[in-house]
Design a protein around this motif. Structure first.
Motif, PDB file in Angstrom:
ATOM      1  N   UNK A   1      -0.508  18.821 -16.869  1.00 29.99           N
ATOM      2  CA  UNK A   1      -0.294  17.363 -16.686  1.00 29.99           C
ATOM      3  C   UNK A   1       1.060  17.053 -16.154  1.00 29.99           C
ATOM      4  N   UNK A   2       1.080  15.793 -15.533  1.00 33.36           N
ATOM      5  CA  UNK A   2       2.335  15.520 -14.817  1.00 33.36           C
ATOM      6  C   UNK A   2       3.422  15.372 -15.763  1.00 33.36           C
TER       7      UNK A   2
ATOM      8  N   UNK B   1     -16.925  12.661  -6.433  1.00 32.42           N
ATOM      9  CA  UNK B   1     -17.437  11.236  -6.848  1.00 32.42           C
ATOM     10  C   UNK B   1     -16.614  10.507  -7.564  1.00 32.42           C
ATOM     11  N   UNK B   2     -15.767  11.261  -8.495  1.00 34.72           N
ATOM     12  CA  UNK B   2     -14.945  10.527  -9.375  1.00 34.72           C
ATOM     13  C   UNK B   2     -13.747  10.084  -8.795  1.00 34.72           C
ATOM     14  N   UNK B   3     -13.420  10.589  -7.551  1.00 37.53           N
ATOM     15  CA  UNK B   3     -12.223  10.055  -6.821  1.00 37.53           C
ATOM     16  C   UNK B   3     -11.077  11.411  -6.841  1.00 37.53           C
ATOM     17  N   UNK B   4     -11.214  12.161  -7.855  1.00 44.77           N
ATOM     18  CA  UNK B   4     -10.517  13.292  -7.754  1.00 44.77           C
ATOM     19  C   UNK B   4     -10.957  14.227  -6.419  1.00 44.77           C
ATOM     20  N   UNK B   5      -9.871  14.908  -5.936  1.00 40.77           N
ATOM     21  CA  UNK B   5      -9.984  15.798  -4.761  1.00 40.77           C
ATOM     22  C   UNK B   5      -9.840  17.283  -5.109  1.00 40.77           C
ATOM     23  N   UNK B   6     -10.909  17.957  -4.697  1.00 36.78           N
ATOM     24  CA  UNK B   6     -10.913  19.548  -4.954  1.00 36.78           C
ATOM     25  C   UNK B   6     -10.599  20.484  -3.882  1.00 36.78           C
ATOM     26  N   UNK B   7      -9.939  21.505  -3.844  1.00 36.88           N
ATOM     27  CA  UNK B   7      -9.761  22.319  -2.746  1.00 36.88           C
ATOM     28  C   UNK B   7     -10.368  23.829  -3.059  1.00 36.88           C
ATOM     29  N   UNK B   8     -11.072  24.421  -2.128  1.00 36.23           N
ATOM     30  CA  UNK B   8     -11.446  25.834  -2.190  1.00 36.23           C
ATOM     31  C   UNK B   8     -10.849  26.606  -1.343  1.00 36.23           C
ATOM     32  N   UNK B   9     -10.244  27.742  -1.580  1.00 35.77           N
ATOM     33  CA  UNK B   9      -9.743  28.827  -0.656  1.00 35.77           C
ATOM     34  C   UNK B   9     -10.118  29.926  -0.955  1.00 35.77           C
TER      35      UNK B   9
ATOM     36  N   UNK C   1       0.742  -1.256   0.098  1.00 35.65           N
ATOM     37  CA  UNK C   1       0.066   0.071  -0.155  1.00 35.65           C
ATOM     38  C   UNK C   1       0.949   1.154  -0.025  1.00 35.65           C
ATOM     39  N   UNK C   2       1.941   1.247   0.615  1.00 42.88           N
ATOM     40  CA  UNK C   2       2.990   2.164   0.544  1.00 42.88           C
ATOM     41  C   UNK C   2       3.383   2.911  -0.777  1.00 42.88           C
ATOM     42  N   UNK C   3       3.210   1.829  -1.855  1.00 43.09           N
ATOM     43  CA  UNK C   3       3.895   1.897  -3.105  1.00 43.09           C
ATOM     44  C   UNK C   3       2.769   2.653  -4.041  1.00 43.09           C
ATOM     45  N   UNK C   4       1.566   2.742  -3.542  1.00 40.80           N
ATOM     46  CA  UNK C   4       0.316   3.178  -4.177  1.00 40.80           C
ATOM     47  C   UNK C   4      -0.055   4.565  -3.549  1.00 40.80           C
ATOM     48  N   UNK C   5      -0.214   5.641  -4.216  1.00 38.27           N
ATOM     49  CA  UNK C   5      -0.601   6.705  -3.829  1.00 38.27           C
ATOM     50  C   UNK C   5      -2.140   7.131  -3.431  1.00 38.27           C
ATOM     51  N   UNK C   6      -2.544   7.619  -2.670  1.00 35.71           N
ATOM     52  CA  UNK C   6      -3.914   7.770  -2.040  1.00 35.71           C
ATOM     53  C   UNK C   6      -4.736   8.291  -3.217  1.00 35.71           C
ATOM     54  N   UNK C   7      -4.153   9.050  -4.027  1.00 31.86           N
ATOM     55  CA  UNK C   7      -4.659   9.771  -5.143  1.00 31.86           C
ATOM     56  C   UNK C   7      -5.292   8.478  -6.140  1.00 31.86           C
TER      57      UNK C   7
ATOM     58  N   UNK D   1      -7.133  18.235  -7.942  1.00 31.69           N
ATOM     59  CA  UNK D   1      -5.713  18.040  -7.917  1.00 31.69           C
ATOM     60  C   UNK D   1      -5.495  16.200  -7.811  1.00 31.69           C
ATOM     61  N   UNK D   2      -4.634  15.707  -8.840  1.00 33.98           N
ATOM     62  CA  UNK D   2      -4.416  14.256  -8.565  1.00 33.98           C
ATOM     63  C   UNK D   2      -2.834  14.073  -8.890  1.00 33.98           C
ATOM     64  N   UNK D   3      -2.530  13.079  -8.724  1.00 35.42           N
ATOM     65  CA  UNK D   3      -0.998  12.742  -9.027  1.00 35.42           C
ATOM     66  C   UNK D   3      -0.597  13.046 -10.610  1.00 35.42           C
ATOM     67  N   UNK D   4      -1.644  12.851 -11.581  1.00 33.48           N
ATOM     68  CA  UNK D   4      -1.050  12.961 -12.878  1.00 33.48           C
ATOM     69  C   UNK D   4      -1.791  14.272 -13.546  1.00 33.48           C
TER      70      UNK D   4
END
Length: 766
Positions: A718-719, A615-623, A10-16, A664-667
């Motif tokens: 993109x990454x 819902x798609x699994x992506x994370x959003x942040x609002x500031x 699990x450590x090798x796979x990102x939470x994203x 935001x996502x890893x890619x």
């Protein structure tokens, strides 16, 4: 609820990446019958409604009901808050009892209530289609799902289906010290009137919120005197445990060498956007200690009152520290240890607005000495109209009509203002019948108050119009009283959904010397309101200087002049121009005409932070943040030679509002950055020549020209390094104008928004 995924470690796979799998797994939760239920998926524990038809099933998720642990906070006052709307609809297409396609769309829209141009929307879509079918593996018998999955592949492990928060790592970011060094010049005193200062202030707060106590304390100790107050503003506004510990370690309340820094710290505490119990507990602890300055001791108690109100607004009235603070304020009014502490506790109650404090206020208003009585009635004036009961009005009527004792004009007029918030028929009738029997300038003042209520269509206007149908009340003799005192309310800006109003009332003594000027600015959005600012200048006991006769009830008043301010619903500690005859004479002989600052500094006003699990699994942040550099000052000049007095109140502000919405996502990383900024000013000048009666009065209020700049940046990266950036910029100039201050010139300045106001000349002698 959990689902199973396969990975070597699990450590090798990102939470994203895990969250993307959670989003995919959540799509397979459905039922074929209509109804409402609760489901746990990537969005949390949510209420969902199914609408089943022959060839499809529609699932509507009520996102505002989802229970999921996420960090975030917002500003309690709705005028400065953020409105948001979220929808989630998933459609399952069905053919021959097979799901052939899944279409999901989630929308998150937001807008800042105060400035609707600060807005944005996130749309997240998922689409699954059935391409081919083929025979799958045979069924495996088993008593539990977990055992069967382990038999298929031991690498599968159960993880929660609710979305997890990936750790934020800032690569290549500057250290706190490097960031401070890069913006330090923008926060030097001579640059505080510029928008760049506020922009730097907001950016530094964000960095402070991720910094450790030691880092913050090191910068505080190393900074020079000129910029240190601005640094204290930023550290206090960060509102983290580390920043609070650092600033408390840095400030020494037993030393009089850092009084300015102590006051800036306390004001920043009072303006805190999301205070917690720990901050209140810290101030309570400080109040029990010793102080080098009694002014700072008073400020601590006044700000404790402001924190009590803010915590109670966030359902924190039963917190241990809040209960202790309430007992301290009310106990101080019931049995003050020192007589001079009464004013301090009344000012604290003016911020806290505790309903249980109203009986004490009525006692002080009716039986207290002049200044205490006046302060108690102004505290009552801040309470919501629902607390102005018949019992309260009964006491206030006794004060206004002087049934038990003689009161000063300032006390009587404030009592009348509270009564007229929601008056009965007889309340209005008795007040109107009193006009003509009052001291000369008070007659004119009360007359203009009534006319202002009618002109501005305030809630009491309907009742006043009913009473005015009586000939005994509505006659020429009563409504033709002369004088220079006045009251007027007008619009600074006005639109269908919001309004900004100003009001100015001025009360003179019979000899033409200013008794009180009161300038207020309110912002309204829907039913929500914000008391943006109030600046009150008061003077008394000056009639002896020009051999004039004091008004009734004011024969033995000491010479005094001072100024009090409310800023963004927070009462600040009043300042004194002079107190006593000897102090007055020394100030007159050495007067430079320089204004006295009531409040000066950087304020974090809008503060909204929200982590959003899509819902798609992506994370959003609002500031979203809004800050301002503000300088409110006032002065009172008095000339015996020219028999003239002049009062001046000056407001200068630079405002910046920023928003940053990211997905935001890893890619991939996409975002929308917005910023609006302006510099504005408002100045009021009142000049009185009292060499003869009726004395000559010139009043003038100018709204300065204000540049408005708006910026918007959209980007996607993109990454791999590829991406795009789109930028927009818009600039406009809001023309200055001279605002009307009495009914005679009420049409001279067009303040309907968005058209720019026209300038006209309202100043002049009358």
């Amino acid at each position: 609820m959990s689902f199973f995924t396969s990975f070597p470690s699990r450590d090798l796979q990102s939470v994203g990446i895990e969250n993307l799998k959670r989003g995919l797994a959540s799509l397979f939760q459905m039922q074929l019958s209509s109804g409402t239920t609760n489901e746990v998926d990537i969005s949390g524990d949510c209420k969902v409604t199914y609408q089943a038809q022959q060839d499809k099933v529609v699932k509507i998720k009520a996102l505002d009901t989802c229970k999921i642990e996420r960090s975030g906070f917002t500003t309690a006052n709705q005028v400065l808050g953020v409105s948001s709307k979220a929808t989630s609809v998933t459609t399952y297409k069905i053919e021959d009892s097979f799901v052939t396609a899944v279409l999901a769309e989630e929308t998150r829209a937001f807008a800042l209530n105060f400035q609707q141009t600060i807005a944005g929307k996130i749309v997240s879509k998922q689409k699954l289609e059935l391409k081919t079918t083929e025979a799958g593996p045979r069924m495996i018998p088993g008593k539990q799902v977990a055992g069967v999955i382990k038999a298929v592949d031991s690498k599968y492990k159960a993880i929660p289906i609710v979305g997890q928060v990936p750790e934020r790592v800032c690569k290549g970011c500057p250290s706190l010290a490097e960031h401070w060094e890069s913006i330090r010049k923008n926060l030097e005193p001579e640059n505080l009137s510029k928008a760049e200062a506020v922009q730097s202030f907001l950016a530094f707060i964000q960095h402070l919120r991720t910094s450790r106590r030691e880092e913050i304390l090191q910068i505080l100790k190393a900074e020079k005197k000129e910029v240190l107050p601005q640094l204290v503003d930023a550290v206090t506004s960060a509102q983290t445990p580390d920043s609070l510990e650092a600033i408390l370690d840095f400030l020494d309340f037993k030393s009089d060498s850092s009084v300015v820094l102590q006051e800036r710290f306390l004001y920043a505490c009072g303006f805190a956007t999301h205070p917690d119990e720990e901050l209140l507990r810290a101030l309570l602890s400080k109040f029990k200690g010793s102080f080098a300055s009694n002014d700072i001791r008073e400020s601590v108690m006044i700000i404790i009152g402001a924190l009590v109100r803010k915590l109670c607004q966030n359902e924190g009235c039963k917190l241990k520290a809040v209960v202790e603070a309430k007992k301290l304020i009310l106990g101080g009014l019931e049995k003050p240890e020192k007589k001079e502490d009464t004013t301090m506790y009344l000012l604290a109650l003016k911020n806290a607005l505790l309903p249980e404090g109203i009986p004490l206020l009525l006692k002080y208003a009716e039986a207290g000495e002049g200044p205490v009585s006046h302060l108690a009635t102004t505290v009552l004036q801040r309470y919501d109209v629902s607390f102005i009961t018949d019992e309260v009005k009964k006491t206030l009527n006794r004060i206004y009509h002087q049934n038990r004792k003689v009161h000063e004009k300032t006390v009587r007029t404030t009592a009348a203002a509270v009564i007229l918030k929601n008056p009965s028929y007889m309340d209005v009738k008795n007040i109107l019948l009193s006009i003509g029997e009052l001291p000369k300038e008070m007659n004119k003042y009360m007359l203009t108050v009534v006319q202002d209520i009618l002109h501005f269509e305030m809630p009491a206007s309907k009742m006043i119009r009913r009473v005015l149908k009586e000939m005994a009340v509505h006659n020429y003799d009563r409504f033709s009283k002369s004088g220079s005192s006045s009251a007027y309310t007008g619009y600074v800006e006005r639109s269908p959904r919001a309004a900004s109003t100003y009001s100015l009332d001025i009360l003179y003594s019979g000899s033409g010397i200013l008794r009180r000027s009161n300038l207020n600015i309110f912002q309204y959005i829907g039913k929500a309101e914000l008391h943006g600012s109030q600046v009150v200048i008061e003077a008394q006991g000056l009639e002896g200087l020009i051999a004039a006769t004091p008004d009734e009830g004011e024969e033995n008043l000491d010479s005094y002049a001072g100024m009090s301010a409310i800023l963004f619903d927070v009462q600040l500690r009043p300042v004194t121009f002079f107190n006593g005859y000897s102090d007055l004479m020394s100030k007159m002989l050495s007067a430079s005409g320089d204004p006295v600052s009531v409040v000066k500094g950087l304020i974090l006003l809008i503060d909204h932070s929200q982590d959003i699990q899509l819902q798609s699994g992506l994370k959003a942040n609002m500031e979203i943040q809004g800050g301002l550099a503000i300088d409110i000052s006032g002065s009172m000049e008095f000339s015996l030679w020219y028999r003239e007095s002049k009062t001046r109140v000056k407001n200068r502000v630079a405002v910046v509002i920023t928003s940053d919405v990211t997905v935001d996502a890893s890619f991939v990383k996409a975002g929308l950055e917005s910023r609006a900024e302006t510099e504005a000013g408002l100045e009021f000048i009142s000049t009185v020549q009292f060499s003869q009666y009726p004395f000559l009065v010139c009043m003038q209020m100018d709204k300065a020209e204000a540049p408005l700049r708006q910026f918007e940046t959209k980007y996607e990266r993109l990454s791999t390094g590829r991406g795009y950036v789109s930028r927009r910029r818009k600039e406009s100039l809001v023309a200055g104008c001279e605002l009307p201050l009495h009914q005679e010139n009420s049409e001279m300045c067009n303040v309907v928004f968005p058209p720019q106001p026209e300038s006209d000349n309202s100043g002049g002698w009358f």
